[in-house]
Design a protein around this motif. Structure first.
Motif, PDB file in Angstrom:
ATOM      1  N   GLU A  39      -7.345  14.613   2.531  1.00 37.23           N
ATOM      2  CA  GLU A  39      -8.598  14.993   1.909  1.00 37.23           C
ATOM      3  C   GLU A  39      -8.633  14.581   0.439  1.00 37.23           C
ATOM      4  N   TYR A  40      -7.551  14.864  -0.255  1.00 34.23           N
ATOM      5  CA  TYR A  40      -7.491  14.508  -1.668  1.00 34.23           C
ATOM      6  C   TYR A  40      -7.559  12.997  -1.849  1.00 34.23           C
ATOM      7  N   PHE A  69       0.801  -1.228   0.000  1.00 33.34           N
ATOM      8  CA  PHE A  69       0.000   0.000   0.000  1.00 33.34           C
ATOM      9  C   PHE A  69       0.834   1.278   0.000  1.00 33.34           C
ATOM     10  N   ARG A 123     -16.028   9.234  -8.659  1.00 33.42           N
ATOM     11  CA  ARG A 123     -14.702   9.688  -8.240  1.00 33.42           C
ATOM     12  C   ARG A 123     -13.639   9.697  -9.326  1.00 33.42           C
ATOM     13  N   ARG A 169      -2.089  -1.089  -6.114  1.00 32.87           N
ATOM     14  CA  ARG A 169      -2.347  -0.210  -7.249  1.00 32.87           C
ATOM     15  C   ARG A 169      -1.035   0.076  -7.956  1.00 32.87           C
ATOM     16  N   THR A 188      -0.032  10.502  -7.854  1.00 27.61           N
ATOM     17  CA  THR A 188      -1.132  10.045  -6.993  1.00 27.61           C
ATOM     18  C   THR A 188      -2.486  10.290  -7.666  1.00 27.61           C
ATOM     19  N   GLN A 232      -9.096  10.919  -0.041  1.00 26.09           N
ATOM     20  CA  GLN A 232     -10.491  10.501   0.102  1.00 26.09           C
ATOM     21  C   GLN A 232     -11.278  10.778  -1.174  1.00 26.09           C
ATOM     22  N   VAL A 233     -11.013  11.934  -1.780  1.00 30.63           N
ATOM     23  CA  VAL A 233     -11.742  12.288  -2.994  1.00 30.63           C
ATOM     24  C   VAL A 233     -11.496  11.256  -4.092  1.00 30.63           C
ATOM     25  N   ILE A 234     -10.269  10.772  -4.228  1.00 32.45           N
ATOM     26  CA  ILE A 234      -9.999   9.831  -5.310  1.00 32.45           C
ATOM     27  C   ILE A 234     -10.286   8.388  -4.897  1.00 32.45           C
ATOM     28  N   GLY A 235     -10.919   8.208  -3.752  1.00 32.93           N
ATOM     29  CA  GLY A 235     -11.416   6.883  -3.412  1.00 32.93           C
ATOM     30  C   GLY A 235     -10.454   5.987  -2.660  1.00 32.93           C
ATOM     31  N   ILE A 236      -9.396   6.553  -2.090  1.00 33.21           N
ATOM     32  CA  ILE A 236      -8.509   5.756  -1.243  1.00 33.21           C
ATOM     33  C   ILE A 236      -9.130   5.679   0.154  1.00 33.21           C
ATOM     34  N   PRO A 237      -9.222   4.479   0.725  1.00 28.78           N
ATOM     35  CA  PRO A 237      -9.837   4.385   2.057  1.00 28.78           C
ATOM     36  C   PRO A 237      -8.950   5.003   3.126  1.00 28.78           C
ATOM     37  N   ARG A 240       1.791   3.456  -2.230  1.00 29.14           N
ATOM     38  CA  ARG A 240       1.227   4.624  -2.936  1.00 29.14           C
ATOM     39  C   ARG A 240       0.063   5.244  -2.164  1.00 29.14           C
ATOM     40  N   GLU A 241      -0.800   4.371  -1.630  1.00 31.45           N
ATOM     41  CA  GLU A 241      -1.945   4.869  -0.876  1.00 31.45           C
ATOM     42  C   GLU A 241      -1.488   5.548   0.410  1.00 31.45           C
ATOM     43  N   ALA A 244      -0.119   8.873  -0.443  1.00 30.76           N
ATOM     44  CA  ALA A 244      -1.175   9.821  -0.815  1.00 30.76           C
ATOM     45  C   ALA A 244      -1.915  10.313   0.427  1.00 30.76           C
TER      46      ALA A 244
END
Lengths: 277, 257
Positions: A164-165, A152, B78, B115, B104, A167-172, A154-155, A158
């Protein structure tokens, strides 16, 4: 020097170095995350609250390590739960858990009749108590942490940079946040043997803070901070052997002095550069 | 009304209300944004502009009402939207370079366990960096850039996922004034291929760039062409304002209560 070489090969020292190596890996990775996420205070809360787990284990007369591990992971989850949505009040909430955990520890120990064992070891570290099974547990925990960060990375990066960003792109984001807290608890337990619960904060923050400005990526910060941690631990062990002083506090002093020196050097460089221009 | 079919609206809010801890920020907001629009959300501080954007990108769930983004719920859309947050000065010491930050943005399109980043992802990042004149800074640490450059990095991060709508919260808040015009020129060009919704404080640059304006203060008071009248602005800001030539630009000059 000759004396050191023989000592290095002794079973005890070999074991201590191996344990230091394993602890440095976890400490470097988690320290980097904690510092980059500005979560040092949260880590402090987990570390201090863990003393409640020590007290509980003594009170129940069960093995300390598993109980403290579970206890501090629960504390980490609780912290995550109460701070994730209320970042503004995180400091007050963390302080509460920090003190209540320690207070519980003291009360539990006092409730245990006739308990004489040295509790200082849990608070300030005692390298002498590291056993073979501890090393085995450390290796497993390192492995888990390593796998998680590999899967994980990369996640995690991020979320650490911009939650906040993420969350917007769908990362939990909340899941990653919880995992960081749980692994912080794990790192605290690994380091407890060396520097103790009270001093662990310095070991999580100093090497990572030193690494941050020299790292172009989170990955490199983790590696560099692991190396710094290992260096401080080994130096601490050697110095404590020479001076016949407790290893934990010496490791912290070594880290602190190195930190001070580096900061002074930085100031000096900046001053010289400003003079040249 | 523009657009006859339902699918022509890229963002649809129907009677949306939102409150923070009992304090109502938005009440019964309905707004429809057609495809290809360049919409500016204006209004006083605390009027709910940022809340509105956060509802559209799925960061906040409305207490009441329905939200449709590209015909679906915001969190399902999204990977088809781009978001540029307000604060671009956060976490300046963070160890990451420009390339990795922009990368990202590609994660939005990924699913599954690990990913992994493909060569295509890297290529797209390189292309967007060139387009945004950031390519030479790709290996720089994010904190070493100027405010305007960092703003461009965040726009690049939002664009690299190839969104259909771009949401921006106060894009000019943390950059120097000289960059503002440049930014709006850039947005105007981007608007040729995607819908843009931007929260803005100052209206001085809006009139010549945006296609429509919505005034947000608890509710949406006005939604339409960017030719605002003194009356409308006065209603939104609850204070007399002076309109200066060329339509929208307004300065708060008259007596202030």
């Amino acid at each position: 020097m000759i004396e050191w070489v023989g000592w290095l090969y002794s079973d005890f020292m070999g074991q201590a170095f191996l344990a230091a190596f394993l602890a440095s890996i976890a400490c470097g990775i988690i320290g980097a995350l904690v510092v980059a996420n500005r979560m040092v205070f949260l880590a402090g809360g987990i570390a201090h609250a863990a003393y409640g787990g020590v007290g509980l284990a003594i009170f129940l007369r069960v093995p300390i390590l598993p109980v403290v591990t579970i206890f501090s992971i629960l504390c980490a989850l609780l912290l995550g739960l109460i701070t994730f949505k209320r970042q503004h009040h995180a400091d007050a909430l963390v302080s509460a858990l920090w003190s209540v955990g320690m207070a519980l520890g003291v009360i539990f120990v006092n409730l245990t009749p006739g308990y004489q064992a040295d509790l200082m070891g849990y608070l300030f570290g005692s390298i002498l108590t590291v056993t073979r099974s501890d090393i085995f547990i450390m290796a497993i925990l390192d492995g888990l942490l390593f796998m998680w960060i590999w899967l994980f990375y990369r996640e995690v990066m991020a979320v650490s940079y911009d939650m906040e960003y993420a969350q917007v792109i769908g990362i939990p984001a909340f899941r990653i946040y919880y995992f960081i807290l749980v692994f912080t608890a794990v790192a605290v337990i690994l380091l407890m043997r060396f520097v103790g619960l009270i001093l662990v904060l310095a070991m999580l923050s100093i090497p990572s803070y030193l690494s941050e400005s020299w790292s172009g990526s989170l990955k490199r910060m983790m590696v560099l901070s692991s190396l710094f941690t290992f260096l401080f631990m080994v130096l601490g062990l050697l110095v404590s052997y020479e001076l016949n002083l407790p290893a934990g506090p010496i490791m912290i002093v070594v880290a602190g002095v190195s930190f001070g020196l580096v900061e002074c050097l930085k100031l000096f460089w900046r001053w010289r550069r400003s003079k040249n221009y | 009304m523009r657009g006859e079919k339902l699918t022509d609206w890229v963002v649809e809010l129907m009677e949306v209300s939102f409150s923070y801890d009992g304090h109502e920020v938005l009440r019964d907001v309905s707004i429809k944004v057609p495809k290809g629009d360049f919409l500016a959300l204006i209004g006083p501080n605390g009027g709910g502009k940022t809340t509105l954007i956060k509802i559209c990108v799925g960061l906040l769930k409305p207490k009441k009402g329905a939200v449709n983004v590209l015909g679906m719920e915001p969190d399902k859309a999204r990977y088809r939207i781009g978001y540029v947050p307000q604060d671009t000065n956060r976490n300046k010491d963070f160890p990451a370079n420009v390339f990795d930050i922009v990368l990202t943005g590609r994660l939005a399109r990924k699913r599954g366990f690990r990913r992994s980043i493909s060569n295509e992802d890297r290529l797209r990042v390189e292309n967007i960096l060139k387009k945004m004149h950031l390519y030479e800074y790709r290996n720089r640490r994010i904190g070493e850039l100027s405010g305007g450059q960092r703003q461009r990095v965040f726009i690049a991060r939002a664009l690299v996922g190839e969104p259909e709508i771009l949401f921006m919260d106060e894009p000019t808040a943390s950059v120097d004034p000289s960059f503002q015009t440049e930014l709006y020129e850039l947005l105007k060009k981007l608007n040729e291929s995607l819908t843009i919704i931007v929260v803005s404080h100052d209206m001085s640059v809006l009139s010549s760039y945006v296609k429509s304006v919505a005034c947000v203060n608890g509710g949406v008071f006005y939604h339409g062409a960017p030719e605002l009248t003194e009356e409308i602005i006065g209603k939104v800001y609850h204070c007399p304002v002076e309109l200066i030539a060329h339509g929208v630009p307004h300065r708060v000059l008259k007596e202030h209560r």
